[in-house]
Write an enzyme that holds these catalytic residues in place. Structure first.
Site, short mmCIF file in Angstrom:
data_model
loop_
_atom_site.label_atom_id
_atom_site.label_comp_id
_atom_site.label_asym_id
_atom_site.label_seq_id
_atom_site.Cartn_x
_atom_site.Cartn_y
_atom_site.Cartn_z
CE LYS A 73 -2.76 5.07 1.32
NZ LYS A 73 -4.18 4.76 1.36
CB THR A 90 -4.65 3.08 -2.48
OG1 THR A 90 -4.58 3.21 -1.06
CG2 THR A 90 -5.46 4.23 -3.05
CG ASP A 131 -1.08 2.28 6.97
OD1 ASP A 131 -1.26 1.28 7.70
OD2 ASP A 131 -1.96 2.78 6.27
CG ASN A 191 0.59 4.68 3.64
OD1 ASN A 191 -0.03 5.28 4.51
ND2 ASN A 191 0.05 3.67 2.98
CG ASP A 242 -2.08 1.03 1.05
OD1 ASP A 242 -2.41 1.39 -0.11
OD2 ASP A 242 -2.62 1.47 2.06
#
Length: 80
Positions: free
Chosen positions: A12, A49, A30, A15, A10
């Site tokens: 992005k 995401t 995260d 994060n 994840d």
């Protein structure tokens, strides 16, 4: 992270944390969707995401490995 067998899944902008500007230090946050990956194994399941996820995570039937993080990082850098 990858040398320790961890796939974040994840990555992005939200994060990625800049903790210092001189010298520049960046940390990944995260790890809620992270998973351990044994050598030679493949992960299954869609997570993360949608706009940052690699195609093999969304559409691949053979699983995926740490390279999905490289895709997500590339999308993030392109966006920046």
């Amino acid at each position: 992270m990858h040398t320790l067998g961890v796939v974040h899944r994840d990555i992005k902008p939200e994060n990625i944390l800049v903790t210092s500007m001189d010298p520049v230090r960046v940390k990944v946050a995260d790890f809620g969707l992270a998973s351990y990956l044994r050598h030679g194994a493949m992960l299954q399941g869609q997570c993360g995401t949608t706009g940052y996820g690699a195609p093999e995570m969304r559409f691949g039937r053979d699983g995926y490995d740490y390279k999905v993080d490289c895709w997500s990082l590339g999308v993030t850098l392109f966006e920046m």
